[in-house]
Structures are given as C-alpha cells and as structure tokens.
Write a protein that holds these residues in place. Structure first.
Motif, mmCIF file in Angstrom:
data_model
loop_
_atom_site.group_PDB
_atom_site.id
_atom_site.type_symbol
_atom_site.label_atom_id
_atom_site.label_comp_id
_atom_site.label_asym_id
_atom_site.label_seq_id
_atom_site.Cartn_x
_atom_site.Cartn_y
_atom_site.Cartn_z
ATOM 1 N N ARG A 63 -13.514 -10.704 5.361
ATOM 2 C CA ARG A 63 -12.734 -9.560 5.833
ATOM 3 C C ARG A 63 -12.836 -8.416 4.830
ATOM 4 N NH1 ARG A 63 -10.542 -14.271 7.249
ATOM 5 N NH2 ARG A 63 -9.561 -14.455 9.298
ATOM 6 N N HIS A 64 -12.565 -7.202 5.321
ATOM 7 C CA HIS A 64 -12.499 -6.060 4.409
ATOM 8 C C HIS A 64 -11.362 -6.271 3.418
ATOM 9 C CE1 HIS A 64 -15.437 -3.288 6.189
ATOM 10 N NE2 HIS A 64 -15.064 -3.753 7.371
ATOM 11 N N ASP A 65 -11.596 -5.854 2.192
ATOM 12 C CA ASP A 65 -10.591 -5.956 1.136
ATOM 13 C C ASP A 65 -9.394 -5.069 1.493
ATOM 14 O OD1 ASP A 65 -9.102 -5.936 -1.195
ATOM 15 O OD2 ASP A 65 -10.814 -5.527 -2.510
ATOM 16 N N PRO A 66 -8.172 -5.624 1.522
ATOM 17 C CA PRO A 66 -6.997 -4.787 1.817
ATOM 18 C C PRO A 66 -6.813 -3.632 0.839
ATOM 19 C CG PRO A 66 -6.437 -7.113 1.974
ATOM 20 C CD PRO A 66 -7.810 -7.041 1.393
ATOM 21 N N MET A 67 -7.403 -3.748 -0.358
ATOM 22 C CA MET A 67 -7.279 -2.642 -1.300
ATOM 23 C C MET A 67 -8.048 -1.410 -0.840
ATOM 24 S SD MET A 67 -5.156 -3.718 -3.510
ATOM 25 C CE MET A 67 -5.310 -2.700 -4.963
ATOM 26 N N LEU A 68 -9.000 -1.586 0.082
ATOM 27 C CA LEU A 68 -9.625 -0.423 0.711
ATOM 28 C C LEU A 68 -8.581 0.380 1.483
ATOM 29 C CD1 LEU A 68 -13.067 -1.663 2.113
ATOM 30 C CD2 LEU A 68 -12.712 0.217 0.511
ATOM 31 N N LEU A 69 -7.654 -0.321 2.126
ATOM 32 C CA LEU A 69 -6.579 0.384 2.818
ATOM 33 C C LEU A 69 -5.682 1.093 1.818
ATOM 34 C CD1 LEU A 69 -4.967 1.205 5.262
ATOM 35 C CD2 LEU A 69 -3.833 -1.031 5.220
ATOM 36 N N ALA A 70 -5.357 0.412 0.713
ATOM 37 C CA ALA A 70 -4.527 1.052 -0.309
ATOM 38 C C ALA A 70 -5.181 2.334 -0.826
ATOM 39 C CB ALA A 70 -4.277 0.081 -1.458
ATOM 40 N N GLU A 71 -6.487 2.287 -1.095
ATOM 41 C CA GLU A 71 -7.191 3.466 -1.582
ATOM 42 C C GLU A 71 -7.272 4.546 -0.499
ATOM 43 O OE1 GLU A 71 -9.375 6.283 -3.721
ATOM 44 O OE2 GLU A 71 -8.044 4.663 -4.364
ATOM 45 N N THR A 72 -7.425 4.141 0.755
ATOM 46 C CA THR A 72 -7.423 5.108 1.856
ATOM 47 C C THR A 72 -6.090 5.842 1.920
ATOM 48 O OG1 THR A 72 -8.987 3.762 3.121
ATOM 49 C CG2 THR A 72 -7.695 5.358 4.355
ATOM 50 N N LEU A 73 -5.009 5.095 1.795
ATOM 51 C CA LEU A 73 -3.690 5.711 1.816
ATOM 52 C C LEU A 73 -3.481 6.596 0.582
ATOM 53 C CD1 LEU A 73 -1.779 2.551 3.042
ATOM 54 C CD2 LEU A 73 -2.191 4.619 4.366
ATOM 55 N N ARG A 74 -3.976 6.146 -0.576
ATOM 56 C CA ARG A 74 -3.849 6.962 -1.781
ATOM 57 C C ARG A 74 -4.574 8.291 -1.612
ATOM 58 N NH1 ARG A 74 -5.993 9.467 -5.236
ATOM 59 N NH2 ARG A 74 -8.060 8.908 -4.499
ATOM 60 N N GLN A 75 -5.770 8.268 -1.009
ATOM 61 C CA GLN A 75 -6.502 9.506 -0.776
ATOM 62 C C GLN A 75 -5.794 10.405 0.243
ATOM 63 O OE1 GLN A 75 -10.718 8.966 -0.017
ATOM 64 N NE2 GLN A 75 -10.943 7.472 -1.680
ATOM 65 N N SER A 76 -5.047 9.801 1.154
ATOM 66 C CA SER A 76 -4.336 10.590 2.162
ATOM 67 C C SER A 76 -3.198 11.394 1.557
ATOM 68 C CB SER A 76 -3.790 9.667 3.262
ATOM 69 O OG SER A 76 -4.820 8.994 3.935
ATOM 70 N N ILE A 77 -2.632 10.910 0.453
ATOM 71 C CA ILE A 77 -1.508 11.618 -0.174
ATOM 72 C C ILE A 77 -1.922 13.008 -0.661
ATOM 73 C CG2 ILE A 77 0.007 11.590 -2.197
ATOM 74 C CD1 ILE A 77 0.387 8.589 -1.721
ATOM 75 N N PRO A 78 -2.963 13.151 -1.479
ATOM 76 C CA PRO A 78 -3.347 14.514 -1.864
ATOM 77 C C PRO A 78 -3.894 15.335 -0.696
ATOM 78 C CG PRO A 78 -4.922 12.910 -2.729
ATOM 79 C CD PRO A 78 -3.751 12.135 -2.201
ATOM 80 N N LEU A 79 -4.607 14.688 0.231
ATOM 81 C CA LEU A 79 -5.112 15.442 1.384
ATOM 82 C C LEU A 79 -3.973 16.113 2.132
ATOM 83 C CD1 LEU A 79 -7.254 16.262 3.508
ATOM 84 C CD2 LEU A 79 -6.780 14.087 4.653
ATOM 85 N N ILE A 80 -2.955 15.340 2.464
ATOM 86 C CA ILE A 80 -1.830 15.892 3.222
ATOM 87 C C ILE A 80 -1.086 16.937 2.389
ATOM 88 C CG2 ILE A 80 0.446 15.291 4.138
ATOM 89 C CD1 ILE A 80 -0.815 12.708 5.183
ATOM 90 N N SER A 81 -0.924 16.648 1.108
ATOM 91 C CA SER A 81 -0.202 17.587 0.246
ATOM 92 C C SER A 81 -0.886 18.946 0.221
ATOM 93 C CB SER A 81 -0.114 17.017 -1.171
ATOM 94 O OG SER A 81 0.593 15.800 -1.187
ATOM 95 N N HIS A 82 -2.212 18.937 0.025
ATOM 96 C CA HIS A 82 -2.947 20.202 -0.081
ATOM 97 C C HIS A 82 -3.160 20.866 1.279
ATOM 98 C CE1 HIS A 82 -3.478 19.266 -4.225
ATOM 99 N NE2 HIS A 82 -4.356 18.302 -4.040
ATOM 100 N N ALA A 83 -3.542 20.064 2.282
ATOM 101 C CA ALA A 83 -3.939 20.637 3.575
ATOM 102 C C ALA A 83 -2.754 20.984 4.460
ATOM 103 C CB ALA A 83 -4.864 19.651 4.303
#
Length: 313
Positions: A63-83
């Motif tokens: 299965r895909h590593d669940p930490m990929l989801l954690a990193e995806t969510l982490r990247q979403s935080i600055p994206l949403i903040s800036h955009a």
C-alpha cells in the motif's frame, strides 16, 4: 470529526496551478500537489498525485505509505494560506495539532501513480491586523471518488517579526547554533524502514526510549533550511517508535491513524528523547495504539498516538 460534504468533484479544467513556492519545497520532484480550486466560502479542493514508488515514503504492505498523505496535507497548509488567504511568502506556518486516518483498502498500490482529492473546509479563523493568524482545516480525502481518509488540523501563521520574538536566541539563521552530534541509527527493520539513512531514532540505555536522530542533510525531511526540527520529522519519529514497540522484529504493520499535538519547538542544540508505550487494547482485533512523546530539556514538545493495523498484503 464533522465534515461538510461536497456536491461533486471539481472538474479538472477549473483547477489552478500550484506554484512551487506555495508548498515550501525546493525540489520540484517532491511537490505532490497538482491543482487547487475554490469550492465555496472557506472551502477549497486540492488534488495531488502520489508516485507508485518514492525514495523515502516507500510502499508498506503493498500500500501507499500513509506518510504520503501527511506530506500532502502539510503541503496544502501553505498552499491554502498563500492562495486563499493572502498570507505573504516568508511568514511562518506552525502546526498546533494534526490528526489523520486512512482506510487501508483504499491505499492499495495500482500499476501507476495514484491521484487523490482533498476536500477542505476551513474554520475557526483567527486574524491579527487583518492577516491570517490561525485556522482549522477539516479534510475529506478521496481516491477515484471513493473514501480514502479524513484529517483535522490547526496551524498558526506568524509574520517574521513575531516569529523572531517567539524563537528568541534560537531563531537565528540556520547553522548559527551548534547542533548536537549526529547519533547512530537503530537497525532499520524495527523502525519499519529499509535503509539506515532513513532511520530517525538512535538507541539509548532505556527500553522503549530513543534519541531523536536529526540528520539535516536528509534530502526529504530537510528539503530546505529550517531553525528547528520539522513536524514531518516528528511524525516520522512517532511512526518508527510505534513500529519498534509493537514488534521489535520488524514484521510489517500499517499505520492507519495519527493523533498528534505540537507543544514546543524541538531545537537542534539539545537532545530530544522519544518514548513510546503500547496502550491497552481499545481498537478491533488486529489493531494496536501506541503513545509516543518527545521530551527535550524536561519539557514535552510533541505527542502522538499511532494506531497500527496488520492487513493482509
């Protein structure tokens, strides 16, 4: 947690590009987000693509590593903040708490990369001087329109001047303070890893206790210079400690839930101790919950409850 359901998936033609600087990654290959679009007041849809294989977030039990989801969510935080909320580049975004859960069957590897969709609702918004100071995100995660997981997180946004006051003498430029010497790793298998360079725990004389191993040359965990241990490093330490406690022989286990809180910055110039213990059974048969804490200079800096499953590959 309560999630607001979206009526339908945002069409790909409406998605906007993700500027690399908006996810705070220097290496373009590590940008997982592929698009975003407003979906209503304080709502946004974010799409991401996970590679079938990753140099650090390797597959787990097929299965895909669940930490990929954690990193995806982490990247979403600055994206949403800036955009979405016009947070200037250079502001510091700091996790307060972060919980996510995945459905193991939805994480099974396919023949190629996997596309996921995050439906994010923002709330409990705090502003300071007209600028975003903190907000909470509730996230529904989908794969091909079916449920993959949920997440809930809150973070703060601090202007450089405020951040400097918060950090004091330890908020100097990266490299200005003397880090603790890099300590040797525990064997990879008990940590659930394949390579020693990816192990973030070092042995101590106490059972179920390790020293956080901070390798600032690691190309994934330290993609860019920072002045304290990143949140993703602490989450990885929690995952590895949970593996080491639940099965010291390193037999496969799949993390399905993380419940974490960030209390203090973990500094580079003092040892940080990671301690773990198995909680009494409170989940269905075949599941285990492990409590992990990070202690530095006699202060609790981070805590995380990791729930592991043992699914059939």
């Amino acid at each position: 947690m309560t999630l607001v359901s979206y009526a339908q998936t945002t069409p790909a033609t409406q998605l906007r590009d993700v500027p690399q600087e908006y996810v705070h990654k220097l290496v373009s290959a590590e940008v997982l987000l592929t698009g975003w679009a407003p979906a209503g007041e304080d709502r946004v849809t974010v799409t991401a693509r996970w590679p079938r294989g990753h140099a650090f977030y390797e597959p787990v039990t097929g299965r895909h590593d669940p930490m990929l989801l954690a990193e995806t969510l982490r990247q979403s935080i600055p994206l949403i903040s800036h955009a979405l909320y016009d947070v200037p580049l250079g502001h510091h975004l700091i996790w307060q708490h972060f919980t996510f859960e995945v459905a193991p069957d939805a994480m099974v590897l396919d023949s190629g990369p996997m596309d996921v969709e995050l439906r994010i609702t923002c709330g409990d918004i705090t502003r300071r001087g007209g600028r975003l100071a903190a907000l909470t995100m509730d996230i529904e995660i989908l794969r091909d329109g079916r449920h993959l997981g949920t997440a809930h997180t809150r973070f703060s946004s601090n202007a450089p001047a405020i951040y400097r006051r918060l950090r004091g003498d330890r908020g100097t430029a990266p490299g200005a303070t003397s880090p603790t010497p890099l300590t040797p790793p525990i064997p990879p298998a008990p940590a659930g890893r394949n390579h020693a360079d990816d192990v973030v725990l070092s042995p101590t004389s106490q059972p179920h206790q390790w020293q956080l191993r901070v390798d600032q040359t690691h190309p994934i965990l330290f993609d860019h210079p920072v002045d304290h241990a990143p949140g993703m490093l602490l989450l990885e330490a929690a995952r590895q400690a949970a593996h080491a406690v639940q099965d010291p022989l390193g037999r496969p286990a799949f993390p399905i839930r993380f419940e974490s809180a960030f209390f203090r910055y973990v500094e580079f110039d003092a040892p940080c101790l990671i301690t773990a213990h198995v909680e009494p059974a409170a989940y269905p048969k075949g599941h285990q919950s492990i409590s992990v804490t990070a202690l530095q200079e006699d202060n609790e800096a981070f805590s995380c409850r990791v729930t592991l499953a043992h699914p059939t590959p």
